[in-house]
Design a protein around this motif. Structure first.
Motif, PDB file in Angstrom:
ATOM      1  N   GLY A  76       0.660  -1.067   0.111  1.00  0.00           N
ATOM      2  CA  GLY A  76      -0.003  -0.385  -0.109  1.00  0.00           C
ATOM      3  C   GLY A  76       0.743   1.005   0.216  1.00  0.00           C
ATOM      4  O   GLY A  76       0.761   2.213  -0.590  1.00  0.00           O
ATOM      5  N   LEU A  77       1.757   1.423   0.506  1.00  0.00           N
ATOM      6  CA  LEU A  77       3.024   2.234   0.755  1.00  0.00           C
ATOM      7  C   LEU A  77       3.236   2.437  -0.300  1.00  0.00           C
ATOM      8  O   LEU A  77       3.278   3.764  -1.081  1.00  0.00           O
ATOM      9  N   LEU A  78       4.147   1.410  -1.067  1.00  0.00           N
ATOM     10  CA  LEU A  78       4.503   1.929  -2.010  1.00  0.00           C
ATOM     11  C   LEU A  78       3.934   2.423  -3.330  1.00  0.00           C
ATOM     12  O   LEU A  78       3.366   3.415  -4.207  1.00  0.00           O
ATOM     13  N   LEU A  79       2.500   1.660  -3.445  1.00  0.00           N
ATOM     14  CA  LEU A  79       1.435   2.259  -4.273  1.00  0.00           C
ATOM     15  C   LEU A  79       1.277   3.612  -4.130  1.00  0.00           C
ATOM     16  O   LEU A  79       0.673   4.398  -5.009  1.00  0.00           O
ATOM     17  N   MET A  80       0.996   3.761  -3.132  1.00  0.00           N
ATOM     18  CA  MET A  80       1.576   5.197  -2.374  1.00  0.00           C
ATOM     19  C   MET A  80       1.961   6.635  -3.021  1.00  0.00           C
ATOM     20  O   MET A  80       1.524   7.242  -3.782  1.00  0.00           O
ATOM     21  N   LEU A  81       3.143   5.821  -3.105  1.00  0.00           N
ATOM     22  CA  LEU A  81       3.779   6.966  -3.261  1.00  0.00           C
ATOM     23  C   LEU A  81       4.493   6.929  -4.668  1.00  0.00           C
ATOM     24  O   LEU A  81       4.506   7.804  -5.121  1.00  0.00           O
ATOM     25  N   LEU A  82       4.003   5.514  -5.561  1.00  0.00           N
ATOM     26  CA  LEU A  82       3.802   6.340  -6.940  1.00  0.00           C
ATOM     27  C   LEU A  82       2.938   6.734  -7.445  1.00  0.00           C
ATOM     28  O   LEU A  82       3.155   7.705  -8.330  1.00  0.00           O
ATOM     29  N   THR A  83       1.145   6.654  -7.102  1.00  0.00           N
ATOM     30  CA  THR A  83       0.190   6.822  -7.744  1.00  0.00           C
ATOM     31  C   THR A  83       0.467   8.380  -7.049  1.00  0.00           C
ATOM     32  O   THR A  83       0.090   9.838  -7.994  1.00  0.00           O
ATOM     33  N   GLY A  84       1.401   9.143  -5.575  1.00  0.00           N
ATOM     34  CA  GLY A  84       1.341  10.233  -5.074  1.00  0.00           C
ATOM     35  C   GLY A  84       2.415  11.113  -6.213  1.00  0.00           C
ATOM     36  O   GLY A  84       1.895  12.229  -6.053  1.00  0.00           O
ATOM     37  N   PHE A  85       3.440  10.423  -6.738  1.00  0.00           N
ATOM     38  CA  PHE A  85       4.183  11.164  -7.858  1.00  0.00           C
ATOM     39  C   PHE A  85       3.695  11.779  -8.403  1.00  0.00           C
ATOM     40  O   PHE A  85       3.288  13.059  -9.288  1.00  0.00           O
ATOM     41  N   CYS A  86       2.612  10.855  -9.123  1.00  0.00           N
ATOM     42  CA  CYS A  86       1.818  10.743 -10.460  1.00  0.00           C
ATOM     43  C   CYS A  86       0.862  12.341 -10.158  1.00  0.00           C
ATOM     44  O   CYS A  86       0.725  12.894 -11.646  1.00  0.00           O
ATOM     45  N   LEU A  87      -0.411  11.577  -9.035  1.00  0.00           N
ATOM     46  CA  LEU A  87      -0.582  13.274  -9.344  1.00  0.00           C
ATOM     47  C   LEU A  87       0.127  14.499  -9.054  1.00  0.00           C
ATOM     48  O   LEU A  87      -0.552  15.071  -9.190  1.00  0.00           O
ATOM     49  N   PHE A  88       1.224  14.374  -7.971  1.00  0.00           N
ATOM     50  CA  PHE A  88       1.846  15.957  -7.533  1.00  0.00           C
ATOM     51  C   PHE A  88       2.277  16.028  -8.714  1.00  0.00           C
ATOM     52  O   PHE A  88       2.495  17.494  -8.722  1.00  0.00           O
ATOM     53  N   ALA A  89       3.433  15.493 -10.233  1.00  0.00           N
ATOM     54  CA  ALA A  89       3.809  15.848 -11.053  1.00  0.00           C
ATOM     55  C   ALA A  89       2.091  16.705 -11.567  1.00  0.00           C
ATOM     56  O   ALA A  89       2.612  18.171 -12.812  1.00  0.00           O
ATOM     57  N   ALA A  90       1.213  16.768 -11.668  1.00  0.00           N
ATOM     58  CA  ALA A  90       0.086  17.041 -12.461  1.00  0.00           C
ATOM     59  C   ALA A  90       0.056  19.161 -12.032  1.00  0.00           C
ATOM     60  O   ALA A  90      -0.887  20.045 -13.090  1.00  0.00           O
ATOM     61  N   ASP A  91       0.530  19.245 -10.820  1.00  0.00           N
ATOM     62  CA  ASP A  91       0.303  20.721 -10.140  1.00  0.00           C
ATOM     63  C   ASP A  91       0.942  20.713  -8.445  1.00  0.00           C
ATOM     64  O   ASP A  91       0.932  21.093  -7.863  1.00  0.00           O
ATOM     65  N   ALA A  92       2.756  20.142  -9.756  1.00  0.00           N
ATOM     66  CA  ALA A  92       4.435  20.481  -8.717  1.00  0.00           C
ATOM     67  C   ALA A  92       4.054  21.637  -7.726  1.00  0.00           C
ATOM     68  O   ALA A  92       4.574  21.705  -7.208  1.00  0.00           O
ATOM     69  N   GLY A  93       4.238  22.607  -9.248  1.00  0.00           N
ATOM     70  CA  GLY A  93       4.985  24.534  -8.478  1.00  0.00           C
ATOM     71  C   GLY A  93       3.649  24.456  -7.089  1.00  0.00           C
ATOM     72  O   GLY A  93       4.465  24.868  -6.586  1.00  0.00           O
ATOM     73  N   PRO A  94       2.583  24.631  -7.562  1.00  0.00           N
ATOM     74  CA  PRO A  94       1.494  25.420  -6.637  1.00  0.00           C
ATOM     75  C   PRO A  94       1.493  24.378  -4.983  1.00  0.00           C
ATOM     76  O   PRO A  94       1.467  24.967  -4.231  1.00  0.00           O
ATOM     77  N   LEU A  95       1.669  22.790  -5.553  1.00  0.00           N
ATOM     78  CA  LEU A  95       1.963  22.166  -4.344  1.00  0.00           C
ATOM     79  C   LEU A  95       2.736  21.949  -3.696  1.00  0.00           C
ATOM     80  O   LEU A  95       2.981  21.876  -2.208  1.00  0.00           O
ATOM     81  N   LEU A  96       4.300  22.499  -3.957  1.00  0.00           N
ATOM     82  CA  LEU A  96       5.219  22.186  -3.117  1.00  0.00           C
ATOM     83  C   LEU A  96       5.478  23.302  -2.244  1.00  0.00           C
ATOM     84  O   LEU A  96       5.765  23.315  -1.033  1.00  0.00           O
ATOM     85  N   GLY A  97       4.227  24.287  -2.544  1.00  0.00           N
ATOM     86  CA  GLY A  97       4.264  25.663  -1.164  1.00  0.00           C
ATOM     87  C   GLY A  97       3.366  25.586  -0.691  1.00  0.00           C
ATOM     88  O   GLY A  97       2.868  26.156   0.525  1.00  0.00           O
ATOM     89  N   ASN A  98       2.482  24.036  -0.639  1.00  0.00           N
ATOM     90  CA  ASN A  98       2.053  24.249   0.217  1.00  0.00           C
ATOM     91  C   ASN A  98       1.897  23.396   1.430  1.00  0.00           C
ATOM     92  O   ASN A  98       2.461  22.496   2.079  1.00  0.00           O
ATOM     93  N   TRP A  99       1.363  24.065   2.879  1.00  0.00           N
ATOM     94  CA  TRP A  99       1.387  23.694   4.003  1.00  0.00           C
ATOM     95  C   TRP A  99       1.182  21.802   4.070  1.00  0.00           C
ATOM     96  O   TRP A  99       1.749  21.895   4.972  1.00  0.00           O
ATOM     97  N   LEU A 100      -0.352  21.982   3.501  1.00  0.00           N
ATOM     98  CA  LEU A 100      -0.777  20.456   4.210  1.00  0.00           C
ATOM     99  C   LEU A 100       0.355  19.187   3.541  1.00  0.00           C
ATOM    100  O   LEU A 100       0.416  18.754   3.815  1.00  0.00           O
ATOM    101  N   LEU A 101       0.310  19.367   2.167  1.00  0.00           N
ATOM    102  CA  LEU A 101       1.446  18.987   1.584  1.00  0.00           C
ATOM    103  C   LEU A 101       2.537  19.066   2.575  1.00  0.00           C
ATOM    104  O   LEU A 101       3.095  17.755   2.833  1.00  0.00           O
ATOM    105  N   GLN A 102       3.425  19.872   2.100  1.00  0.00           N
ATOM    106  CA  GLN A 102       4.407  19.428   3.139  1.00  0.00           C
ATOM    107  C   GLN A 102       4.443  18.943   4.664  1.00  0.00           C
ATOM    108  O   GLN A 102       5.446  17.913   5.208  1.00  0.00           O
ATOM    109  N   LEU A 103       3.215  19.129   5.055  1.00  0.00           N
ATOM    110  CA  LEU A 103       3.267  18.424   6.622  1.00  0.00           C
ATOM    111  C   LEU A 103       2.841  16.723   6.340  1.00  0.00           C
ATOM    112  O   LEU A 103       3.307  15.531   7.050  1.00  0.00           O
TER     113      LEU A 103
END
Length: 161
Positions: A76-103
Motif C-alpha cells: 500500500g505504501l509503495l502504491l501510494m508513493l508511486l501514484t502520489g508522484f503521478c498526482l503531484f506531477a499534475a500541479d507540482a509548482g503550487p503543491l510544493l508550497g502548500n503547507w498541508l502537502l509539506q505536513l
C-alpha cells in the motif's frame, strides 16, 4: 528548501508527463483511485497490526499478524508513493508550497522512520508481546497510529485547501 526545489517541480509540472496527468480523463482519476486503494491497504493493515500490538485480538499471535499484514502495508505504501508522484506531477509548482502537502510528506517520512525503528528495536522480541507488550513499544505503536492518521488527514484535506 522550497526555493531550491521549485525549478525542478516547475519542470516536472511542465513536462509531457505533467501535462498528461493534468489533461487525461483517464490517468489522473485512475492514479487518484489507486492512491486511495494504497491508503486503504496501508492504513488497514497498519491499524490492524498496531491494534494487535496494543493487545487487542490476543488469540492471534503477534508474529503471525505481523507476517501477514506487513506485506500488505508495504504494498500500500509503495502504491501510494508511486501514484502520489503521478498526482503531484499534475500541479507540482503550487503543491510544493502548500503547507498541508509539506505536513503530509513530513508525517509520511516520520511514519516510515518510526516503522523502521520499530522493526529494528522489537522484531526479535515480538513473541513476548503476546504475553505483555512493553510500555516503550506500546508508546511507539501509538505514535505510529498518530503519524499515519495525520498523514491521511493532511492528504485528504489537500483537495479542499
Amino acid at each position: 528548501m522550497v526555493e531550491f526545489l521549485l525549478p525542478w517541480m516547475q519542470r516536472l509540472e511542465g513536462s509531457a508527463f505533467g501535462a498528461l496527468m493534468r489533461s487525461s480523463e483517464l490517468f489522473y482519476p485512475a492514479a487518484n483511485l489507486l492512491h486511495l486503494a494504497g491508503l486503504v491497504m496501508l492504513l488497514g493493515a497498519m491499524l490492524l497490526l498496531d491494534l494487535r500490538l496494543l493487545g487487542l485480538a490476543r488469540e492471534v499471535p503477534v508474529q503471525a499478524a505481523s507476517r501477514r499484514l506487513t506485506p500488505i502495508g508495504i504494498a500500500g505504501l509503495l502504491l501510494m508513493l508511486l501514484t502520489g508522484f503521478c498526482l503531484f506531477a499534475a500541479d507540482a509548482g503550487p503543491l510544493l508550497g502548500n503547507w498541508l502537502l509539506q505536513l503530509k510528506l513530513l508525517l509520511v517520512a516520520l511514519g516510515i522512520i518510526n516503522a523502521l525503528l520499530f522493526r529494528a528495536l522489537w522484531t526479535a522480541s515480538l513473541e513476548h508481546w503476546d504475553l505483555r507488550p512493553p510500555l516503550a513499544g506500546r508508546l511507539q505503536v501509538g505514535l505510529s497510529i498518530l503519524l499515519w492518521c495525520g498523514a491521511m488527514a493532511a492528504g485528504r484535506l489537500l483537495a479542499y485547501v
